[in-house]
Structure formats: structure tokens, C-alpha cells
Design a protein around this motif. Structure first.
Motif, PDB file in Angstrom:
ATOM      1  N   TYR A 143       0.838  -1.207   0.000  1.00 48.72           N
ATOM      2  CA  TYR A 143       0.000   0.000   0.000  1.00 48.72           C
ATOM      3  C   TYR A 143       0.874   1.258   0.000  1.00 48.72           C
ATOM      4  CZ  TYR A 143      -4.545  -2.239   0.835  1.00 48.72           C
ATOM      5  OH  TYR A 143      -5.703  -2.956   0.706  1.00 48.72           O
ATOM      6  N   GLN A 144       1.930   1.214   0.787  1.00 49.67           N
ATOM      7  CA  GLN A 144       2.821   2.373   0.885  1.00 49.67           C
ATOM      8  C   GLN A 144       3.494   2.665  -0.455  1.00 49.67           C
ATOM      9  OE1 GLN A 144       6.408   1.985   3.321  1.00 49.67           O
ATOM     10  NE2 GLN A 144       5.953   3.959   4.278  1.00 49.67           N
ATOM     11  N   LYS A 145       3.955   1.610  -1.130  1.00 46.99           N
ATOM     12  CA  LYS A 145       4.601   1.789  -2.431  1.00 46.99           C
ATOM     13  C   LYS A 145       3.612   2.341  -3.455  1.00 46.99           C
ATOM     14  CE  LYS A 145       7.442  -0.629  -5.843  1.00 46.99           C
ATOM     15  NZ  LYS A 145       8.070  -1.902  -6.236  1.00 46.99           N
ATOM     16  N   SER A 146       2.389   1.828  -3.435  1.00 48.34           N
ATOM     17  CA  SER A 146       1.353   2.313  -4.348  1.00 48.34           C
ATOM     18  C   SER A 146       1.076   3.794  -4.107  1.00 48.34           C
ATOM     19  CB  SER A 146       0.068   1.498  -4.156  1.00 48.34           C
ATOM     20  OG  SER A 146      -0.995   2.057  -4.897  1.00 48.34           O
ATOM     21  N   HIS A 147       1.042   4.165  -2.830  1.00 48.20           N
ATOM     22  CA  HIS A 147       0.776   5.565  -2.487  1.00 48.20           C
ATOM     23  C   HIS A 147       1.939   6.457  -2.913  1.00 48.20           C
ATOM     24  CE1 HIS A 147      -1.400   8.701  -0.328  1.00 48.20           C
ATOM     25  NE2 HIS A 147      -0.233   9.119   0.116  1.00 48.20           N
ATOM     26  N   GLN A 148       3.161   5.990  -2.766  1.00 49.07           N
ATOM     27  CA  GLN A 148       4.321   6.768  -3.192  1.00 49.07           C
ATOM     28  C   GLN A 148       4.292   7.003  -4.705  1.00 49.07           C
ATOM     29  OE1 GLN A 148       7.473   4.326  -1.645  1.00 49.07           O
ATOM     30  NE2 GLN A 148       7.521   5.369   0.345  1.00 49.07           N
ATOM     31  N   THR A 149       3.899   5.975  -5.453  1.00 49.28           N
ATOM     32  CA  THR A 149       3.766   6.124  -6.912  1.00 49.28           C
ATOM     33  C   THR A 149       2.703   7.170  -7.232  1.00 49.28           C
ATOM     34  OG1 THR A 149       4.381   3.805  -7.246  1.00 49.28           O
ATOM     35  CG2 THR A 149       3.240   4.907  -9.058  1.00 49.28           C
ATOM     36  N   PHE A 150       1.582   7.112  -6.516  1.00 53.36           N
ATOM     37  CA  PHE A 150       0.500   8.073  -6.717  1.00 53.36           C
ATOM     38  C   PHE A 150       0.975   9.497  -6.414  1.00 53.36           C
ATOM     39  CE2 PHE A 150      -2.976  10.486  -4.666  1.00 53.36           C
ATOM     40  CZ  PHE A 150      -3.782  10.668  -5.763  1.00 53.36           C
ATOM     41  N   GLU A 151       1.739   9.651  -5.332  1.00 50.40           N
ATOM     42  CA  GLU A 151       2.239  10.985  -4.981  1.00 50.40           C
ATOM     43  C   GLU A 151       3.179  11.524  -6.058  1.00 50.40           C
ATOM     44  OE1 GLU A 151       2.406  12.266  -0.530  1.00 50.40           O
ATOM     45  OE2 GLU A 151       3.528  10.395  -0.706  1.00 50.40           O
ATOM     46  N   GLY A 152       3.930  10.628  -6.703  1.00 42.58           N
ATOM     47  CA  GLY A 152       4.787  11.058  -7.809  1.00 42.58           C
ATOM     48  C   GLY A 152       3.972  11.593  -8.968  1.00 42.58           C
ATOM     49  N   VAL A 153       2.837  10.940  -9.229  1.00 43.47           N
ATOM     50  CA  VAL A 153       1.955  11.386 -10.319  1.00 43.47           C
ATOM     51  C   VAL A 153       1.266  12.699  -9.960  1.00 43.47           C
ATOM     52  CG1 VAL A 153      -0.127  10.815 -11.629  1.00 43.47           C
ATOM     53  CG2 VAL A 153       1.575   9.038 -11.163  1.00 43.47           C
ATOM     54  N   VAL A 154       0.784  12.794  -8.738  1.00 43.71           N
ATOM     55  CA  VAL A 154       0.012  13.973  -8.330  1.00 43.71           C
ATOM     56  C   VAL A 154       0.903  15.207  -8.210  1.00 43.71           C
ATOM     57  CG1 VAL A 154       0.174  13.915  -5.789  1.00 43.71           C
ATOM     58  CG2 VAL A 154      -1.958  14.593  -6.855  1.00 43.71           C
ATOM     59  N   GLN A 155       2.213  15.015  -8.102  1.00 43.12           N
ATOM     60  CA  GLN A 155       3.132  16.152  -8.009  1.00 43.12           C
ATOM     61  C   GLN A 155       3.023  17.028  -9.248  1.00 43.12           C
ATOM     62  OE1 GLN A 155       4.895  16.818  -5.189  1.00 43.12           O
ATOM     63  NE2 GLN A 155       5.229  18.766  -6.223  1.00 43.12           N
ATOM     64  N   ASN A 156       2.773  16.418 -10.402  1.00 38.85           N
ATOM     65  CA  ASN A 156       2.603  17.181 -11.643  1.00 38.85           C
ATOM     66  C   ASN A 156       1.378  18.091 -11.556  1.00 38.85           C
ATOM     67  OD1 ASN A 156       3.289  17.749 -14.445  1.00 38.85           O
ATOM     68  ND2 ASN A 156       1.421  16.635 -14.957  1.00 38.85           N
ATOM     69  N   THR A 157       0.326  17.589 -10.925  1.00 31.19           N
ATOM     70  CA  THR A 157      -0.888  18.397 -10.742  1.00 31.19           C
ATOM     71  C   THR A 157      -0.617  19.569  -9.801  1.00 31.19           C
ATOM     72  OG1 THR A 157      -2.287  16.462 -11.104  1.00 31.19           O
ATOM     73  CG2 THR A 157      -3.297  18.336  -9.994  1.00 31.19           C
ATOM     74  N   TYR A 158       0.143  19.310  -8.735  1.00 29.79           N
ATOM     75  CA  TYR A 158       0.507  20.391  -7.813  1.00 29.79           C
ATOM     76  C   TYR A 158       1.305  21.477  -8.547  1.00 29.79           C
ATOM     77  CZ  TYR A 158      -0.715  17.239  -3.930  1.00 29.79           C
ATOM     78  OH  TYR A 158      -1.375  16.420  -3.053  1.00 29.79           O
ATOM     79  N   THR A 159       2.238  21.046  -9.403  1.00 33.49           N
ATOM     80  CA  THR A 159       3.061  21.999 -10.162  1.00 33.49           C
ATOM     81  C   THR A 159       2.188  22.841 -11.091  1.00 33.49           C
ATOM     82  OG1 THR A 159       4.942  20.478 -10.096  1.00 33.49           O
ATOM     83  CG2 THR A 159       5.001  22.219 -11.757  1.00 33.49           C
ATOM     84  N   ASN A 160       1.258  22.194 -11.784  1.00 30.79           N
ATOM     85  CA  ASN A 160       0.337  22.923 -12.675  1.00 30.79           C
ATOM     86  C   ASN A 160      -0.504  23.924 -11.890  1.00 30.79           C
ATOM     87  OD1 ASN A 160       1.258  21.526 -14.900  1.00 30.79           O
ATOM     88  ND2 ASN A 160      -0.366  19.991 -14.850  1.00 30.79           N
TER      89      ASN A 160
END
Length: 208
Positions: free
Chosen positions: A84-101
Motif C-alpha cells: 500500500y505504501q509503495k502504491s501511495h508513493q507512486t501516486f504521490e509522484g503522479v500527483v506532483q505534476n498536478t501540484y506543479t500545474n
């Protein structure tokens, strides 16, 4: 008129009057056109900004929120918790692009509002909505990350504690005793230290 000069002067005056009138109307029409063009540019800039914000909000709604709703468990063991933790870390990597936008859009909102080309209230209203959604979402992402970190920590400590208790049981079954007074005192002190450490570790893990 019998006087050609007078006729010419009167005709010229009339022509110049018409020309001046045309020029005045042309300037007025151009001023209206310019004002309309500015207003259209304002509306276009606002619509483009709103569309970019909508794309970010749509991603949050259709992907980010869906992920958080689907992933609420913390696992029943260390392996599952780490997955679960690894899946969440992957998700946070993806969502970082949204934060940047979102950060870029908020910066653009401030620039648009300051140029005076757009209605500042409209811009700030859209920017505030975006900032509110991003802040709320980011807080929930962070909350889940901390929860998963605690879950992994708890299961890790549980495994370590279980292994430690197994070793202690084997040690306590031993009938080995000291041959000297000093050796006996050392074993008693060691036993007391182990007991205190074990109780502290149990209490800490139960707290987690």
C-alpha cells in the motif's frame, strides 16, 4: 454663383467638413473597436484560465479523489502495508505534476489580476476555488501517507517484537546458571534489563 472662386471656396469648405466628420466618426469607431477588442481579449484570457483550472479540478475529481476513495486500507501484515505504501508513493509522484500545474496557474492568476486586462474578482474567485481544492486534497494525501508510514512501522515493530520474544522464551528455558557470585549478579542485571526493554517495546508497539 457668378464667382468661381467663391464656388470653389464653398465647395472646398464643404468637402473638408465632410472629411473631418468622416475622420471623427472613424476615430470614434476605432475607439469602440479597440475597447471591444480589449474586452474580448479579457474574456478569452479569463476563459483560458478557467479552462486550465477546470482541467486540474477534473483530474482531482476523476483520478485523485477516486484513488483516495478506493485505497483506504492499511493492510493486515507488513507485506501488505508496504505494498500500500509503495502504491501511495507512486501516486504521490503522479500527483506532483498536478501540484506543479496548480502553482503555475495561481502565479498566472496573480499576473492576470495585476495587468488589469481581466476582472480581478473573477480571476481571484477561480484561483481561490483551485487553491482550496488543492489544499484540501494535499492534506488528505499527506494524512494517508502518514497513516501508511505508521502502519508499516507498527507491523515492523510487531515482527521484531515477536522474534525478540521467541528468543527470550528460548533463553528463559535454559537452565544455565552462573558459577560465581559476580556471574549470577551479572545475569540478574541482564535479565532485569531485558525485562524492562521488552516491556517498553511492548508498550510502544501497543501504542502504535
Amino acid at each position: 454663383s457668378k464667382d468661381p472662386s467663391s464656388d470653389y471656396q464653398e465647395g472646398a469648405t464643404h468637402v473638408f467638413s465632410v472629411i473631418h466628420d468622416i475622420l471623427a466618426q472613424h476615430r470614434a469607431l476605432e475607439a469602440k473597436w479597440h475597447a471591444k477588442k480589449i474586452k474580448l481579449h479579457q474574456r478569452l484570457a479569463l476563459r483560458l484560465f478557467q479552462e486550465d483550472v477546470k482541467q486540474v479540478l477534473d483530474w482531482l475529481q476523476n483520478h485523485g479523489e477516486v484513488f483516495l476513495r478506493k485505497n483506504v486500507g492499511v493492510g493486515r501484515n507488513l507485506q501488505k502495508a508496504r505494498a500500500y505504501q509503495k502504491s501511495h508513493q507512486t501516486f504521490e509522484g503522479v500527483v506532483q505534476n498536478t501540484y506543479t500545474n496548480a502553482e503555475k496557474l495561481l502565479a498566472a492568476a496573480a499576473e492576470l489580476a495585476q495587468t488589469g486586462e481581466c476582472n480581478a474578482d473573477d480571476i481571484y474567485s477561480v484561483a481561490h476555488e483551485l487553491e482550496s481544492h488543492i489544499s484540501s486534497f494535499a492534506a488528505r494525501v499527506e494524512q494517508r501517507r502518514r497513516l501508511l508510514e505508521l502502519s508499516v512501522l507498527f507491523y515492523s515493530h510487531t515482527e521484531e517484537l515477536t522474534a525478540w520474544l521467541t528468543e527470550l522464551r528460548q533463553e528463559l528455558r535454559s537452565e544455565e546458571v552462573a558459577d560465581t557470585l559476580e556471574g549470577g549478579e551479572r545475569l540478574i542485571e541482564q535479565f532485569s534489563t531485558q525485562r524492562d526493554s521488552t516491556l517498553d517495546a511492548c508498550a510502544s508497539t501497543i501504542g502504535e
